[in-house]
Design an enzyme around this catalytic site. Structure first.
Site, PDB file in Angstrom:
ATOM      1  N   TYR A  24      -1.769   1.885   7.940  1.00  0.00           N
ATOM      2  CA  TYR A  24      -1.948   1.564   6.520  1.00  0.00           C
ATOM      3  C   TYR A  24      -2.428   2.771   5.714  1.00  0.00           C
ATOM      4  O   TYR A  24      -2.354   2.771   4.487  1.00  0.00           O
ATOM      5  CB  TYR A  24      -2.959   0.437   6.330  1.00  0.00           C
ATOM      6  CG  TYR A  24      -2.574  -0.906   6.894  1.00  0.00           C
ATOM      7  CD1 TYR A  24      -1.309  -1.161   7.429  1.00  0.00           C
ATOM      8  CD2 TYR A  24      -3.491  -1.948   6.888  1.00  0.00           C
ATOM      9  CE1 TYR A  24      -0.987  -2.389   7.950  1.00  0.00           C
ATOM     10  CE2 TYR A  24      -3.174  -3.199   7.395  1.00  0.00           C
ATOM     11  CZ  TYR A  24      -1.926  -3.420   7.941  1.00  0.00           C
ATOM     12  OH  TYR A  24      -1.615  -4.648   8.455  1.00  0.00           O
TER      13      TYR A  24
ATOM     14  N   HIS B 290      -0.571  -2.693  17.401  1.00  0.00           N
ATOM     15  CA  HIS B 290       0.101  -3.190  16.192  1.00  0.00           C
ATOM     16  C   HIS B 290       1.532  -3.662  16.451  1.00  0.00           C
ATOM     17  O   HIS B 290       2.040  -4.535  15.732  1.00  0.00           O
ATOM     18  CB  HIS B 290       0.116  -2.063  15.143  1.00  0.00           C
ATOM     19  CG  HIS B 290       0.187  -2.555  13.735  1.00  0.00           C
ATOM     20  ND1 HIS B 290      -0.223  -1.807  12.662  1.00  0.00           N
ATOM     21  CD2 HIS B 290       0.618  -3.736  13.203  1.00  0.00           C
ATOM     22  CE1 HIS B 290      -0.058  -2.483  11.550  1.00  0.00           C
ATOM     23  NE2 HIS B 290       0.463  -3.655  11.846  1.00  0.00           N
TER      24      HIS B 290
END
Length: 285
Positions: free
Chosen positions: A50, A107
Site C-alpha cells: 500500500y 498478502h
C-alpha cells in the site's frame, strides 16, 4: 453481536477496523488520526504494497497510541520467500515505527514476476509461511495469517503439518456470501476476515441493481453500507472497510443499534453469485 473475535491462540481482534488501501501520504496521516481520535477505531489494516506504512507510523507515533491499536500489515508478493519475508517484516516495523505487529499476513499466494502456473510460487509462499511461523514463535508478532488464499492453498498448509493460520483475510460480500473459504476456516477455528465487504463500493454506487439491500436498509433505518457490514459481522466475519470520507468512517462503526433477522440474513445470502471485484488467486499454483 460481537465487538471482538478471538483467534485460536486467544488474540482479540476488533470486529470493525479501518482499511487503508489506496490511501497515502498526508491523507493517510489525517484519516488515521481522525479515525482513532474522533471515532475510537481500534484496528488499522495496512500492507507493504500500500506504500502508506510510513504515514501510518507517523500518525500512530504522534498519537502515542500504539498499544491501544490492533495493527495489521501484509507481506508484499515482491518479497515472497523465506529470507525476503524476514527483511520485509522488519521494514514494516521500521516504517510503522513499532516493535511488533498484532497480525502479519501473506498478502497473495504467488510471487511477483512469476507466471501463475510456475511451481516457484508454492516454494516461495512455503518459505514465507515458515518465516511467519518463526516470527510468531519468537514472539515478534501476536498472530499470523494469509490473504487471498483459496481452499486449495489452505489445504497445502494443513497437509504439510505446519502451524495453521490464525486469520484468513479475503474478499467477502453478499455476492460471495457462500464462498467455501469462509466455512472451511470457521470449521477449523480460523478467523475469516473480510475486505471489500461493500464490493469495492459497487453495492452502494449501483444500489438500483440490488433492491433487496435497499429495502432492508430502509426497514432497519440504516445505510446499505451499515446493513452489509452488520450482515458480515453477524456471520462471524470481522470487517475492515476503507473510506476517506469522515462521515462514512464514523457511520461504519454504528452497527450495534439494530440486528438483522435470520430471514433477512438469508435474503442477503441469496444475492450470492460468486462474483469477485478484486483479485482471484484460483489459478496460482
Amino acid at each position: 453481536m460481537a465487538h471482538f473475535f478471538h483467534t485460536s491462540n486467544g488474540v482479540q481482534i476488533p470486529a470493525i477496523g479501518l482499511g487503508t488501501f489506496r490511501i497515502k501520504g498526508e491523507q493517510a496521516e489525517n484519516i488515521i488520526k481522525y479515525a482513532i481520535e474522533q471515532c475510537q477505531y481500534k484496528l488499522i489494516d495496512t500492507a507493504g504494497i500500500y506504500r502508506n506504512e510510513v504515514a501510518i507510523g507517523k500518525a500512530l507515533t504522534e498519537l502515542s497510541c500504539r498499544d491501544d491499536i490492533f495493527l495489521t500489515s501484509k507481506l508484499s508478493p515482491h518479497f515472497q520467500g523465506y529470507e525476503e519475508a524476514l527483511k520485509a517484516y522488519q521494514k514494516s516495523l521500521d516504517d510503522l515505527q513499532v516493535s511488533y505487529l498484532d497480525l502479519y499476513l501473506i498478502h497473495w499466494p504467488g510471487k511477483s514476476g512469476q507466471k501463475v502456473e510456475n511451481p516457484n510460487n508454492k516454494t516461495a509462499r512455503d518459505g514465507s509461511w515458515k518465516t511467519l511461523v518463526e516470527l510468531y514463535q519468537s514472539g515478534k508478532v501476536r498472530a499470523i495469517g494469509v490473504s487471498n488464499y483459496t481452499v486449495r492453498h489452505l489445504e497445502e498448509i494443513e497437509s504439510s503439518g505446519m502451524m495453521m493460520p490464525h486469520v484468513v483475510q479475503n474478499e467477502y460480500h453478499p455476492l460471495l456470501a457462500k464462498d467455501p473459504v469462509v466455512t472451511w476456516c470457521q470449521s477449523r477455528g480460523i478467523v475469516f476476515q473480510s475486505y471489500s465487504t461493500l464490493g469495492e463500493g459497487h453495492l452502494i454506487t449501483n444500489a438500483e441493481q440490488y433492491p433487496a439491500l435497499t429495502a432492508l436498509a430502509q426497514k432497519y433505518c440504516t445505510t446499505i453500507s451499515q446493513l452489509v457490514l452488520r450482515w458480515s459481522i453477524q456471520h462471524g466475519v470481522p470487517v475492515v472497510p476503507k473510506s476517506t470520507n469522515e462521515d462514512h468512517i464514523k457511520q461504519n462503526l454504528e452497527l450495534y443499534n439494530f440486528q438483522i433477522s435470520d430471514g433477512d440474513m438469508l435474503t442477503i445470502d441469496d444475492l450470492h453469485s460468486g462474483h469477485k471485484f478484486c483479485w482471484d488467486s484460483k489459478d496460482v499454483y
